[in-house]
Design an enzyme around this catalytic site. Structure first.
Site, mmCIF file in Angstrom:
data_model
loop_
_atom_site.group_PDB
_atom_site.id
_atom_site.type_symbol
_atom_site.label_atom_id
_atom_site.label_comp_id
_atom_site.label_asym_id
_atom_site.label_seq_id
_atom_site.Cartn_x
_atom_site.Cartn_y
_atom_site.Cartn_z
ATOM 1 N N LEU A 1 27.244 98.183 45.414
ATOM 2 C CA LEU A 1 26.703 97.971 44.060
ATOM 3 C C LEU A 1 25.749 99.117 43.775
ATOM 4 O O LEU A 1 24.744 99.259 44.475
ATOM 5 C CB LEU A 1 25.923 96.655 44.099
ATOM 6 C CG LEU A 1 25.774 95.795 42.864
ATOM 7 C CD1 LEU A 1 27.129 95.438 42.277
ATOM 8 C CD2 LEU A 1 25.020 94.506 43.242
ATOM 9 N N HIS A 2 26.073 99.956 42.810
ATOM 10 C CA HIS A 2 25.121 101.029 42.505
ATOM 11 C C HIS A 2 25.155 101.491 41.061
ATOM 12 O O HIS A 2 24.377 102.350 40.659
ATOM 13 C CB HIS A 2 25.390 102.247 43.398
ATOM 14 C CG HIS A 2 26.597 103.030 42.958
ATOM 15 N ND1 HIS A 2 27.871 102.629 43.221
ATOM 16 C CD2 HIS A 2 26.715 104.166 42.243
ATOM 17 C CE1 HIS A 2 28.723 103.494 42.694
ATOM 18 N NE2 HIS A 2 28.051 104.443 42.097
ATOM 19 N N ARG A 3 26.073 100.934 40.248
ATOM 20 C CA ARG A 3 26.210 101.442 38.892
ATOM 21 C C ARG A 3 24.949 101.107 38.089
ATOM 22 O O ARG A 3 24.467 99.965 38.137
ATOM 23 C CB ARG A 3 27.434 100.793 38.246
ATOM 24 C CG ARG A 3 28.183 101.718 37.352
ATOM 25 C CD ARG A 3 29.649 101.496 37.328
ATOM 26 N NE ARG A 3 30.310 102.208 38.411
ATOM 27 C CZ ARG A 3 30.344 103.526 38.556
ATOM 28 N NH1 ARG A 3 29.745 104.306 37.692
ATOM 29 N NH2 ARG A 3 30.966 104.082 39.563
#
Ligand code: UD1
Length: 383
Positions: free
Chosen positions: A206-208
């Site tokens: 998860l990094h957006r």
């Protein structure tokens, strides 16, 4: 014809696409390849480990730009890459993917009249709130040769007025890396080393910015994933951007979500290949899970890689509690089985090399200018 090429990358997802190309071109006497690392990603876990795992030669130039706002980072890369292009006078530059380094290098080269070759061209999410979508559109508009991974990319480029003769469907370089490294990844002993005894398990990334920069959004996503983890333990290598957000907002969902440091290429590939389910908002992981046949729930509303849904094992799960739980329930009834898209066969780099040998790159430059004249006008020595 002998070609001097400058391959430019800077962020984690660039390296697995550059590796097979650098190896294929480097082994061919018709090419001279120099590597530029912009330094967009700089932690060993985000960069150095990937160079080692993928056996990419040490960069010839390291620009050391580091982090910053989009404008600062892009401008800094442009300022630092221009002298490299002027010094090396390449016949073309090669850029990959959709990160700020891709856009910045393409802008500089196009204005110097150097042909730009774009790897992974033409992907479109049609969501301009994604910084990557802007990078893709502008890079493609400036590129002279477009290597595409799937038919939708071909159609998108044609719709934007890109001439068909500059578009080549070569397959997927990232999948070349995957096939090349899969057996060593499986032998990496990652689960034992990280103490992952649970089987089956899910792998999460998860990094957006749209998912992690807003504390409410990130909390909602982590808490629904915590619910899922009570049935299927979730292992979560945490991206630095997300780590900062979790720390800042004091988010610790508990349950059976296990936080890990970011992983190198081999360790991540090992876990991905052994996981029962991948949950991600990454672009590339949608493709890697499709190649591995591992079901993937993508925590986004759109994808620029529709072939992973149409043919692969990917499902768009959205980002709300309801949509994610729906997708999860659907998955529990029967995991999605896909197939591997055409030309994702581990030979994309060879095809790129053959196209580069056969094409007159200078003839494809949209807006030619004379680099040699420009260099001598500025008094910069031409080597
Ligand atoms: C970038 C790309 C994104 C890609 C992602 C993969 C753009 C616009 N975005 O996003 O498309 O999916 O890389 O990781 O180019 N940081 C570190 N160490 C590093 C690098 C970054 O701690 O080595 C931290 C910094 O606090 C930085 C933040 O992570 O501010 C975000 O890094 P940045 O390169 O700006 O964007 P990513 O989110 O990594």
């Amino acid at each position: 014809m002998f070609l001097n090429l400058l391959c430019i990358g800077g962020a984690r997802p660039n390296f697995m696409k550059l590796a097979p190309l650098v190896h294929a071109l480097g082994a061919d006497p018709d090419f001279s390849v120099l590597i530029v690392h912009t330094g967009q990603h700089y932690d060993d876990q985000m960069s150095g480990m990937f160079f080692r795992d993928l056996e990419i030669p040490r960069p010839d130039f390291h620009l050391g730009v580091g982090s910053g706002s989009h404008a600062t980072q892009t401008a800094e890369i442009m300022k630092r890459v221009e002298p490299v292009m002027l010094e090396t006078c390449p016949d073309a530059i090669i850029v990959v993917g959709d990160v700020n380094s891709t856009l910045a290098a393409a802008l500089v080269a196009a204005k110097l009249g150097i042909p730009v070759v774009h790897i992974e061209s033409g992907l479109r999410s049609f969501d301009r709130s994604m910084p990557e979508e802007i990078n893709r559109i502008v890079t493609d508009a400036l590129s002279s040769l477009h290597f595409v991974t799937e038919p939708s990319a071909f159609r998108n480029l044609l719709a934007e007025g890109v001439p068909a003769e500059s578009i080549r469907y070569v397959g997927n370089l990232m999948i070349d890396s995957l096939y090349r490294k899969l057996s060593s990844a499986r032998e990496a002993g990652t689960r034992q080393r990280l103490g992952i005894s649970a089987a089956p398990f899910a792998l999460l990334t998860l990094h957006r910015p749209s998912n992690v920069d807003d504390p409410c959004k990130l909390r909602d996503i982590l808490y629904v994933l915590a619910e899922i983890s009570q049935t299927l333990p979730v292992y979560f290598p945490v991206h630095p951007r997300t780590r900062e957000a979790i720390k800042r907002d004091g988010l610790l969902p508990g349950a059976d979500i296990h936080f890990l440091e970011p992983l190198g290429y081999l360790d991540f590939l090992c876990l991905m290949s052994q996981s029962a389910l991948v949950l991600t908002d990454s672009g590339g992981i949608q493709e890697e899970t499709t190649a591995l046949g591992v079901p993937c729930l993508t925590l986004r509303d759109t994808t620029e890689r529709p072939i992973t849904i149409e043919q692969g094992s990917n499902t768009l799960a959205g980002t709300t509690r309801e949509s994610i739980l729906n997708a999860w329930k659907h998955h529990q009834k029967g995991p999605k089985v896909g197939r591997i898209p055409p030309l994702w066969d581990g030979r994309a780099a060879e095809r790129c090399r053959e196209v580069l040998k056969s094409i007159d790159l200078r003839g494809l430059v949209h807006c030619p200018s004379d680099l040699v004249k420009l260099v001598s006008d500025r008094g910069t020595p031409v080597s």
